[in-house]
Structures are given as C-alpha cells and as structure tokens.
Design an enzyme around this catalytic site. Structure first.
Site, PDB file in Angstrom:
ATOM      1  CB  CYS A   2      30.364  46.484  57.997  1.00  0.00           C
ATOM      2  SG  CYS A   2      29.255  45.787  56.774  1.00  0.00           S
ATOM      3  NE  ARG A  27      36.420  47.344  58.702  1.00  0.00           N
ATOM      4  CZ  ARG A  27      37.069  46.198  58.649  1.00  0.00           C
ATOM      5  NH1 ARG A  27      38.365  46.182  58.558  1.00  0.00           N
ATOM      6  NH2 ARG A  27      36.408  45.055  58.696  1.00  0.00           N
ATOM      7  CD1 TRP A  74      30.914  47.994  50.151  1.00  0.00           C
ATOM      8  CD2 TRP A  74      30.553  45.815  50.372  1.00  0.00           C
ATOM      9  NE1 TRP A  74      31.132  47.401  48.941  1.00  0.00           N
ATOM     10  CE2 TRP A  74      30.918  46.064  49.037  1.00  0.00           C
ATOM     11  CE3 TRP A  74      30.270  44.496  50.757  1.00  0.00           C
ATOM     12  CZ2 TRP A  74      31.016  45.069  48.082  1.00  0.00           C
ATOM     13  CZ3 TRP A  74      30.367  43.500  49.806  1.00  0.00           C
ATOM     14  CH2 TRP A  74      30.740  43.790  48.478  1.00  0.00           C
ATOM     15  CG  ASN A 100      32.467  43.193  59.255  1.00  0.00           C
ATOM     16  OD1 ASN A 100      32.028  43.000  58.122  1.00  0.00           O
ATOM     17  ND2 ASN A 100      33.765  43.238  59.515  1.00  0.00           N
ATOM     18  N   GLY A 101      29.898  40.908  58.608  1.00  0.00           N
ATOM     19  CA  GLY A 101      29.988  39.499  58.229  1.00  0.00           C
ATOM     20  C   GLY A 101      28.690  39.020  57.607  1.00  0.00           C
ATOM     21  CD  GLU A 483      47.913  46.323  41.182  1.00  0.00           C
ATOM     22  OE1 GLU A 483      47.137  45.355  41.143  1.00  0.00           O
ATOM     23  OE2 GLU A 483      47.792  47.246  42.022  1.00  0.00           O
ATOM     24  CE  LYS A 487      46.039  49.746  42.739  1.00  0.00           C
ATOM     25  NZ  LYS A 487      45.366  48.457  42.818  1.00  0.00           N
ATOM     26  CD  GLU A 490      41.316  48.774  42.729  1.00  0.00           C
ATOM     27  OE1 GLU A 490      40.562  48.172  43.485  1.00  0.00           O
ATOM     28  OE2 GLU A 490      42.555  48.700  42.829  1.00  0.00           O
ATOM     29  CG  HIS A 506      47.118  32.964  20.783  1.00  0.00           C
ATOM     30  ND1 HIS A 506      47.364  31.953  19.873  1.00  0.00           N
ATOM     31  CD2 HIS A 506      48.323  33.383  21.228  1.00  0.00           C
ATOM     32  CE1 HIS A 506      48.674  31.753  19.796  1.00  0.00           C
ATOM     33  NE2 HIS A 506      49.276  32.611  20.607  1.00  0.00           N
ATOM     34  CE  LYS A 605      43.340  49.272  52.008  1.00  0.00           C
ATOM     35  NZ  LYS A 605      44.098  49.404  50.746  1.00  0.00           N
TER      36      LYS A 605
HETATM   37  O1  M6R Z   1      43.713  42.868  52.108  1.00  0.00           O
HETATM   38  P1  M6R Z   1      44.011  42.022  50.907  1.00  0.00           P
HETATM   39  O2  M6R Z   1      45.375  42.267  50.346  1.00  0.00           O
HETATM   40  O3  M6R Z   1      43.822  40.560  51.179  1.00  0.00           O
HETATM   41  O4  M6R Z   1      42.967  42.438  49.820  1.00  0.00           O
HETATM   42  C1  M6R Z   1      42.919  41.764  48.588  1.00  0.00           C
HETATM   43  C2  M6R Z   1      42.095  42.519  47.563  1.00  0.00           C
HETATM   44  O5  M6R Z   1      40.785  42.682  48.009  1.00  0.00           O
HETATM   45  C3  M6R Z   1      42.697  43.890  47.260  1.00  0.00           C
HETATM   46  O6  M6R Z   1      44.017  43.788  46.807  1.00  0.00           O
HETATM   47  C4  M6R Z   1      41.856  44.607  46.195  1.00  0.00           C
HETATM   48  O7  M6R Z   1      42.006  43.982  44.956  1.00  0.00           O
HETATM   49  C5  M6R Z   1      42.237  46.082  46.150  1.00  0.00           C
HETATM   50  N1  M6R Z   1      41.079  46.883  45.947  1.00  0.00           N
HETATM   51  C6  M6R Z   1      43.210  46.389  45.075  1.00  0.00           C
HETATM   52  O8  M6R Z   1      43.477  47.737  44.927  1.00  0.00           O
END
Ligand code: M6R
Length: 610
Positions: A2, A27, A74, A100-101, A483, A487, A490, A506, A605
């Site tokens: 948050c 965030r 969030w 936040n937390g 990766e 992408k 997400e 396999h 984020k």
């Molecule tokens: O801030 P961080 O690099 O520790 O974050 C790790 C993951 O949460 C972050 O890479 C997440 O997978 C992203 N949404 C990827 O695009």
C-alpha cells in the site's frame, strides 16, 4: 504494497495528499482514502477503485485543512471495498490511521478490544491499531506514547501514520519491515511510504528505520526508537527528480521504461566496467579478502528478480567455478539452507523492500553468511541491512511489470561474476578484458533491438486471438523463456508456460496442438542445434512458432512463422538482449487486448507482505 502519505503545515493539505497519492497509486490500488484535520474534528473519505473515485468524492472536503494523511490500498485483510479502505478511525472518530503491512496478531487483539466495548467498522487488521491507540489515549497517554504502546504489542509488519483531532499539527508515524521515509520543507512536515510521493514537495528526505517513531510537526520533527531513545535523523540521498518519474511522451510507464534500457544498463556499468581500465566495485562495501574466502554462492529473489538471478547463475559458475544455488526467496529461509561465514548470499530486489527477500537476507545474516544486495533503490531496507550493496542504476520504475530494472540486475550480476573471477584468478586478464569490451557494447546493442518495436507490435497483433503460449529456452535462454512467460501472464492475462526446451518431451508436449503458439529463445549459442530440434518437434504437432534469433541466422528463421532478431553477443550476455523482444511482445499483446499495462489487475509493484 500500500502507499502512505501524510502532511502537516500545508496551506492545502488535501492537494498535497492527492498529488502524493497519484504518485503512490502504482504501489497498490484497490481503494484509496484521506483523513484531514477539520477544526477539532477529523474528516475522512474513502473509496474503492482507482484514485479517480476518491478525487470525485472529496469535493466537500474542509477548506484550508493544513494537515492530514492519505492511503492507496492493496487488500490483505477484508474485501477491497469502501469500508475496508483506509484511513481507519477509532470509536470516537477523532483518530485516523493509515497502514501498510499486516498485523499478524490482529484477531486476538480485536477479540480483546471488542470485549472491552470497542466497536469495529471494518474487517481489516489495521483497525485494531486505531482502537488500541484509543484505549491508551483513554488512560491519559499522549498520541506518541499511545502509538508506542500499541506497536509494542503489534506483531507483524507495518508502516503507519496517525493523526488525532486533539493535536491538529501532529502526525505520528512508525515502521517495522514496511518502508517509511519523512521529508521536510519550509514549515512543512511530510511522511510517506516511498520517495516519489514526497518529491513533489521536497528533496530534503530522511530515513526511518525499523522500530523508530516519528513525531512530525509543521515546524519541527523528532525521531525516537520505540523504547524512547532519541535518534539522529539520517538524510536520504535522492538521485531521482520528478521528471524522471513521468512518462516522457510514451503511452505508458512500461513502454517508456523498456526504451530507457540502454541508459539503465550504461548507468549500471558506469565506472564499474571501463575498457582499458578494468573492473571496479569499490563503492559496494565489498571486502576482497572476505570474497576470496567464499566457497559457495546463493542467489535469492522473487519474480523477475529471481529470473535475473537464474541467468546469472550460469555466468558465475562458468567464470568463477563457484557452486551457485538459486532460490525463490519465500522458499529459501523455510527450507533450512546450509549457510556459513564462507557463503555469499546475493539478494536481488528491484525495490529492496520485498518482504520475502528481506527476510531471506535476515535469515542468511543470522547464519553468518555474507549478504550482498542488488537493488535499484538507494537506502532501501535491504540496501541498509546487507553487508554490501551493488546498486543497479536504472532510475525509478513505475510500471508494475519490471523491465529496465531486470536488465540492470542482469548486468550488475555479470559484473559481479567477472569481479569474482578476477579475484579468484579463474579467468585470464585478457579474457576479462575481452568480456569488458563486450559488456561495454551492450547499451548500443539494446538500442538496436528496440528499433524492432514496430515489427514486434505487428507480430503481437497477429497473435492477439491466441490464449495459450509456451516459452522455451535452453541454458541462459531458459530464464529468458520464464521471464517472457511471466510478462505475458502479468500484463496480457494470457496462459503462458515457460519451460527448458529439453524438458518438453517429459510431459508438456502433450499440450501442444494446432494453434498453440510456441515462443522459442533460439539465439546463437552452443545448444542452438538442440533448441532447433525441439522447435521442429512442436512445429510437427501444429504449433505456430515465434523465434528470438540472432541477426542473419537464416536456418533459424526458416523454422519460424515469425522471427524477432537480436545482435550477436557473448552467449552469457545474451539474456540482456533476448529478453527485450519478449518484453515488447507482452506489452503489445496486452495493449491489443485493451489492458492497463502499468497497473495490471491483482498486482502490486512491491510485495511487502508474505
Ligand atoms: O522489488 P522486487 O524485485 O523484489 O520484486 C520482486 C517481484 O515482486 C517482481 O519482480 C514481480 O515479479 C514483478 N511484477 C515482475 O514484473
């Protein structure tokens, strides 16, 4: 997760809070809210949805409020609706808190408070803090003492900011695990969860560490530990300006950030990798003597940062002959890894605040391992707590999907690998010099890949009706495939499986059928022939094939329905180039599907709760 902002001493607190919230929205964004001091009362407004909903709802806010707090949420406890949005208030409505937390013992605290007559208005863990503070105020404590007493019994992670109608100039804020910073300007006091929220008002920022408490007033502030000891404010170095955090002419932050990658990589290499001079890591607090004693490396991270670590494992093992284990941070500390003072644990995190990675670093330190943090955020929690830190210098990344920070992480770890190889004498000096020249060329090659943006957009357009994708790679192409698939998941919300190509037979090959799209990382490298055999296998089963290949490789192109090319490079540096077409492919597919790429659904984020 948050976002938090608080201001006191402003001529227009609401405007400062709303501007800060707009910079924090990335965030967390399922709801937002604000609480303002209103002449002996506290006025609050909360709305589910994006910030625009709150903007519409604050038309009747008290004019000329000089202090207040705001929040973007969030959800972790309770549905993302109006009543669970922050700020939360106590029974009197004179106290408001943003958080936040996660308060892990909230259920027990809530039961106790309800037993003594407190009435709750939400399902959140946060609201217990409001009522606990109220209970301490009721026995005569002032606000700071009441927050202190409350946080002494709260378990879990938090950054909080609290106001009370009885002391309209004061904001009390504190943190444990979750991030919090403060700012000062002429007659203005600010608290916030991260730097962009405050940069519009001031560059005079200070760090707040775990279990410290801030009493922020318009013309003064004080930091103490939760035990009450005075703390000398520690200024925070800020390299970013507001303009850097804006979109710079692109439709979205993500596209802007993809195009910033040549700069991000060049800045990360700057002064560390200089042709004709060599390698330098002397700003990292790394001790060469200790590094020479290292006999094992762990790389730990989450999501995209984890995939950067997975790619780096190949380089570190190949060049240094050190064994490297790679772990997802949320698994690492719970599986009891074998660590000692000769283990180097590399924590990789864009934000430096991801709770799983932060806790993994703390676990490693408890076992006396050396902790090196690779992060993009100066003075973040991990940066402060690591034995050493290697900053990626990618600049602020606002898009939730990590792009430029991923490339910066990759090159930072390549540099680390070469540095370790040099220290250990596992590469000859002329080999290192040659690799330095190749590293130095990367920003130019990245810029060349970006020139294919329009072609990649056209390929994405042709794939926009497809729902199932496989991403395949071998060797360092495997983390790139993972990766690329992440992408697509997400931001385009499409099913995408990332696999090592050799593993396909396999099991997963059973899923390949007419119309499945297989994206293969098939650039030049010692396993290219094997990779192409795997591509032939999926083509034979009806898949359409998109291949990332090296410029000029006609044999590879002949096997593909679409080719996305990259310049030739050293095999171990190739992930820095081959991942870019996959970032753009995901971006254009997401746009073609009408998605908000900067704020994908259900994501935040920075993940600051377990
Ligand atoms: O801030 P961080 O690099 O520790 O974050 C790790 C993951 O949460 C972050 O890479 C997440 O997978 C992203 N949404 C990827 O695009």
């Amino acid at each position: 997760m948050c976002g938090i902002i608080g201001v006191t001493g402003s001529a227009d607190a609401l405007a400062v809070i709303m501007e800060g919230l707009s910079r924090l929205e990335y965030r967390g964004y399922d709801s937002a809210g604000v609480a303002l001091q209103d002449g002996g009362k506290v006025w609050t407004r909360r709305r589910a949805g994006k910030l625009a909903e709150l903007v519409e709802a604050v038309g009747d806010a008290p004019a000329r409020a000089t202090a207040g707090i705001g929040h973007t949420r969030w959800a972790t406890h309770g549905r993302p609706d109006d009543r669970n949005a922050h700020p939360h208030t106590d029974c009197t409505g004179r106290l408001a808190i943003v958080h936040n937390g996660i308060i892990e013992n909230h259920a027990a605290l809530r039961a106790e408070l309800e037993g003594t007559g407190h009435t709750f208005a939400s399902d959140t863990d946060t609201e217990v803090l409001a009522h606990l503070i109220e209970s301490h105020l009721d026995v005569g404590m002032d606000l700071a003492a009441a927050v202190r007493a409350t946080l002494a019994v709260a378990q879990g992670a938090f950054a909080v900011a609290v106001i009370h109608a009885g002391d309209p100039d004061l904001i009390v804020a504190s943190r444990r695990v979750s991030p919090l910073i403060i700012g000062r300007a002429d007659g203005l006091g600010l608290v916030g969860s991260d730097i962009p929220a405050l940069l519009g008002q001031t560059r005079e920022l200070y760090a707040v560490d775990d279990d410290q408490l801030v009493e922020m007033r318009a013309d003064s502030f004080r930091i103490t530990t939760l035990d009450g000891a005075e703390v000398e404010p520690r200024p925070l170095r800020v390299d970013w300006d507001l303009e850097q955090a804006e979109k710079g002419g692109y439709d979205d932050f993500m596209l802007k950030e993809i195009h910033e990658q040549p700069r991000a990589v060049a800045d990360t290499l700057l002064g560390r990798v200089t042709p004709g001079v060599g390698l330098s890591l002397d700003q990292t607090r790394l001790d060469d003597g200790e590094l020479r004693e290292i006999d094992k490396v762990f790389i730990v991270g989450c999501g995209t940062s984890y995939y950067a670590g997975l790619a780096a494992k190949y380089a570190i093992e190949h060049w240094t002959r050190l064994p490297v284990e790679i772990d997802i941070a949320s698994e690492f500390r719970y599986r009891d890894p074998v660590l000692d003072r000769n283990t180097l644990v590399v924590g990789v995190s864009q934000s430096g605040e991801t709770v799983d990675t932060l806790q993994a670093m703390r676990h490693a330190k408890r076992w006396k391992a050396k902790v090196l943090v690779i992060t993009n955020v100066v003075d973040s929690s991990m940066a402060r707590e690591g034995d050493a830190v290697l900053y990626t210098r990618a600049g602020p990344e606002i898009g939730v999907a990590a792009t430029k920070t991923h490339l910066a992480q990759l090159v930072a770890m390549e540099v680390l690998a070469l540095y370790l190889a040099q220290l250990r004498g596992t590469l000859y000096p002329d080999e290192i010099n040659d690799l330095i020249h190749q590293l130095h060329r990367l920003p130019e090659d990245i810029a060349r890949v970006l020139e294919s943006n329009d072609h990649i957009e056209a390929v994405a357009e042709q794939c926009k009706g497809v729902r199932d994708f496989f991403f395949l790679g071998r060797h360092v192409g495997y983390p790139v495939a993972l990766e690329g698939a992440l992408k697509l998941k997400e931001i385009a919300y499409l099913r995408a499986e990332g696999y090592p190509a050799g593993e396909l037979k396999h099991g997963p090959i059973a899923l390949i059928e007419e119309g499945t799209v297989v994206v293969g990382v098939a650039n030049r490298g010692h396993l290219l022939d094997k990779m192409l055999s795997n591509v032939a296998e999926v083509r034979a089963r009806g898949a359409s094939v998109v291949l990332v290949s090296t410029e000029g490789d006609e044999a590879t192109a002949a096997l593909a329905d679409h080719v996305l090319t990259v310049p030739d490079s050293h095999e171990l540096f190739a992930p820095v180039l081959t991942v870019i077409p996959l970032q753009l492919f995901a971006y254009h597919l997401a746009k073609a599907r009408g998605n908000d790429v900067d704020k994908p659904r259900n994501l935040a984020k920075t993940v600051t709760v377990e």
